[in-house]
Design an enzyme around this catalytic site. Structure first.
Site, mmCIF file in Angstrom:
data_model
loop_
_atom_site.group_PDB
_atom_site.id
_atom_site.type_symbol
_atom_site.label_atom_id
_atom_site.label_comp_id
_atom_site.label_asym_id
_atom_site.label_seq_id
_atom_site.Cartn_x
_atom_site.Cartn_y
_atom_site.Cartn_z
ATOM 1 N N HIS A 156 0.849 -1.182 0.000
ATOM 2 C CA HIS A 156 0.000 0.000 0.000
ATOM 3 C C HIS A 156 0.885 1.232 0.000
ATOM 4 O O HIS A 156 1.837 1.322 0.775
ATOM 5 C CB HIS A 156 -0.883 0.001 1.259
ATOM 6 C CG HIS A 156 -1.695 1.248 1.405
ATOM 7 N ND1 HIS A 156 -2.872 1.444 0.712
ATOM 8 C CD2 HIS A 156 -1.485 2.374 2.127
ATOM 9 C CE1 HIS A 156 -3.357 2.635 1.015
ATOM 10 N NE2 HIS A 156 -2.540 3.226 1.871
ATOM 11 N N ASP B 185 -14.841 3.159 8.610
ATOM 12 C CA ASP B 185 -13.868 4.102 8.059
ATOM 13 C C ASP B 185 -14.518 5.011 7.033
ATOM 14 O O ASP B 185 -14.199 6.200 6.972
ATOM 15 C CB ASP B 185 -12.687 3.354 7.431
ATOM 16 C CG ASP B 185 -11.684 4.335 6.848
ATOM 17 O OD1 ASP B 185 -11.090 5.100 7.645
ATOM 18 O OD2 ASP B 185 -11.525 4.396 5.613
ATOM 19 N N ARG C 234 -14.107 13.247 9.071
ATOM 20 C CA ARG C 234 -12.800 13.878 9.358
ATOM 21 C C ARG C 234 -12.456 14.915 8.300
ATOM 22 O O ARG C 234 -11.879 15.965 8.588
ATOM 23 C CB ARG C 234 -11.710 12.802 9.418
ATOM 24 C CG ARG C 234 -11.768 11.965 10.691
ATOM 25 C CD ARG C 234 -10.910 10.721 10.577
ATOM 26 N NE ARG C 234 -9.538 11.040 10.245
ATOM 27 C CZ ARG C 234 -8.728 10.241 9.521
ATOM 28 N NH1 ARG C 234 -9.154 9.088 9.077
ATOM 29 N NH2 ARG C 234 -7.508 10.616 9.265
ATOM 30 N N SER D 273 -7.216 3.965 10.015
ATOM 31 C CA SER D 273 -8.003 4.007 8.782
ATOM 32 C C SER D 273 -7.337 3.155 7.690
ATOM 33 O O SER D 273 -7.966 2.290 7.078
ATOM 34 C CB SER D 273 -8.126 5.473 8.344
ATOM 35 O OG SER D 273 -8.484 5.595 6.999
ATOM 36 N N LYS E 247 -8.441 -1.108 6.554
ATOM 37 C CA LYS E 247 -8.796 -1.489 5.176
ATOM 38 C C LYS E 247 -7.840 -2.553 4.641
ATOM 39 O O LYS E 247 -8.257 -3.507 3.984
ATOM 40 C CB LYS E 247 -8.779 -0.250 4.274
ATOM 41 C CG LYS E 247 -9.997 0.635 4.519
ATOM 42 C CD LYS E 247 -9.969 1.904 3.714
ATOM 43 C CE LYS E 247 -8.945 2.881 4.222
ATOM 44 N NZ LYS E 247 -9.059 4.239 3.818
HETATM 45 N N1 URA Z 1 -5.722 7.477 3.677
HETATM 46 C C1 URA Z 1 -6.640 6.737 4.338
HETATM 47 O O1 URA Z 1 -7.087 5.705 3.841
HETATM 48 N N2 URA Z 1 -7.049 7.166 5.544
HETATM 49 C C2 URA Z 1 -6.597 8.297 6.119
HETATM 50 O O2 URA Z 1 -6.998 8.605 7.222
HETATM 51 C C3 URA Z 1 -5.654 9.045 5.412
HETATM 52 C C4 URA Z 1 -5.234 8.610 4.199
#
Ligand code: URA
Length: 433
Positions: free
Chosen positions: A82, A161, A168, A183, A187
């Protein structure tokens, strides 16, 4: 339990218990806890932070807020990587085929670009016919058959999320390491791979502007992985200038193809070999970085990795003849060389400004609904450290937009020259595990 007491406890800088964190995540996901209380807690976390234990529990609660993907019907160790996002980051298109050619399985869910950063899905979709929406069964079958698939997120993964990130974004609470780390990791963990390599970028084109923040984010995410027993490692990589030479969707696909043909720009090649060697070790294919790098280089030299990219594109409905002959990609109407007006050494190519300009040329989207022009973008001819003479081409701009004068000026101004020789920084600064 009352949500207001949880907010006050965090506001006062105290550690939240497992029950309190799960109460918040479950209640917010189900709609029982209103957005105003969730944003208040997010702000308290931003100011007061969370310790390792709290972050681990928060991630686990978010991870289990929706579906998770079961990859157990894919044989062998499944690896994932990632990137926290950048400009010209086509790494997955090179690294995926490379590790798959080494016999490692990559079942990857990617994202779209937004603002100055690009997304792998948009790049894949610039290959005629290539689709990124596979059913769960097609996804698993493809990884079993070819070793790799790159798709958009399927199913209802981490709904907590989705809700929290949207909140956010509009409440000034994005820049909190515990919230960013939980976050991203929720994922990644929900998508089911056995190992995760995080490419945490820092610099002008990155989410994290300085290396200390990037290191802290990387450390936090690796700790979450450890806490949840998933082999997680991170690299800190430079995003002060764009990665490689191409920025823009089909232009980046062409660069990925060139790289798999052994003709990639040195920073991209180095990143792919360095990251790939770590992924091979995570998959227990190799026992040292040197061995991994050698194997990956062999897969470039014997074109097996290029064949894997052809497999991926064909399996996802795309026309593989574009991979075999990249000159087939449609060209933009206007192709404009930007030339140097002074001489010197390139000191900076501001990645944020270049990414933003590429977006304005049509290569990216300012909002989620914008439509991308796959042929537009920028190809650099000079990188940081290069010597420049007056009249040298700094970069070439590809666009279908006629009214482009102010963008061209901004692209020109993103290059900063110095009269002194400029030291080149390594692409991978640090490995964290
Ligand atoms: N990317 C994400 O998936 N989450 C965040 O909080 C910031 C960047």
């Amino acid at each position: 339990m009352r949500m207001v007491d949880v907010i006050i406890k965090k506001r006062n800088g105290l550690e939240l218990s497992e029950e309190e964190i799960r109460f918040f995540v479950e209640g917010f996901t189900s709609g029982e806890i209103p957005s105003y209380q969730a944003s208040s807690l997010a702000m308290a976390i931003l100011f007061k932070g969370m310790n390792k234990k709290e972050i681990g529990i928060l991630t686990d609660a978010m991870l289990h807020s929706g579906e998770t993907i079961d990859l157990s019907s894919i044989e062998g160790i499944k690896v994932d990587k990632h990137s926290t996002g950048g400009v010209g980051d086509k790494t997955s298109l090179v690294l995926g085929p490379l590790v798959a050619a080494c016999g490692v399985k990559l079942a990857k869910m990617s994202g779209r670009g937004l603002g100055h950063t690009g997304g792998t899905l948009d790049k894949l979709e610039s290959i005629p016919g290539c689709k990124i929406g596979l059913s769960r069964e097609e996804f698993i079958n493809q990884v079993n058959k070819y070793g790799l698939a790159i798709v958009g997120q399927t199913g209802n993964l981490v709904p907590a999320d989705k809700k929290l990130y949207a909140l956010r974004d509009v409440t000034g609470t994005v820049e909190s390491i515990p919230l960013i780390a939980s976050s991203i990791m929720s994922k990644k963990l929900a998508s089911g791979s056995d190992t995760i390599l995080l490419d945490v970028k820092f610099g002008s084109g990155a989410f994290m502007k300085d290396i200390d923040q990037a290191r802290l984010l990387a450390r936090t995410m690796v700790d979450i992985g450890d806490h949840l027993h998933r082999d997680t490692r991170a690299i800190l990589t430079d995003m002060d200038q764009p990665l490689g030479l191409a920025i823009g969707n089909s232009l980046e696909v062409i660069e990925a193809i060139n790289t798999l043909n052994g003709k990639g720009p040195s920073d991209l090649v180095e990143l792919c070999l360095g990251a790939g060697a770590i992924m091979l070790m995570q998959a227990k294919k190799t026992s040292s970085i040197e061995e991994g790098r050698k194997l990956l280089q062999e897969k470039i030299d014997n074109k097996e990795a290029l064949e894997k990219l052809c497999d991926l594109v064909r399996a996802q409905g795309g026309d593989e003849s574009y991979i075999r002959d990249p000159s087939k990609f449609e060209k933009a109407k206007y192709i404009i060389a930007i030339k140097a007006e002074n001489e010197g050494y390139v000191k900076q190519i501001n990645a944020l400004e270049i990414g933003d300009s590429a977006m304005r040329l049509g290569a990216g989207r300012a909002t989620y609904d914008d439509v991308i022009d796959p042929s537009s973008g920028i190809v650099l001819s000079k990188k940081v450290g290069d010597k420049v003479n007056v009249g040298d081409v700094l970069c070439t701009v590809y666009t279908n937009k006629e009214d482009n004068a102010s963008i061209l000026k901004d692209i020109h101004d993103s290059f900063k020259l110095s009269s002194d020789i400029v030291k080149i920084n390594p692409i991978i600064y640090e490995v964290i595990k």
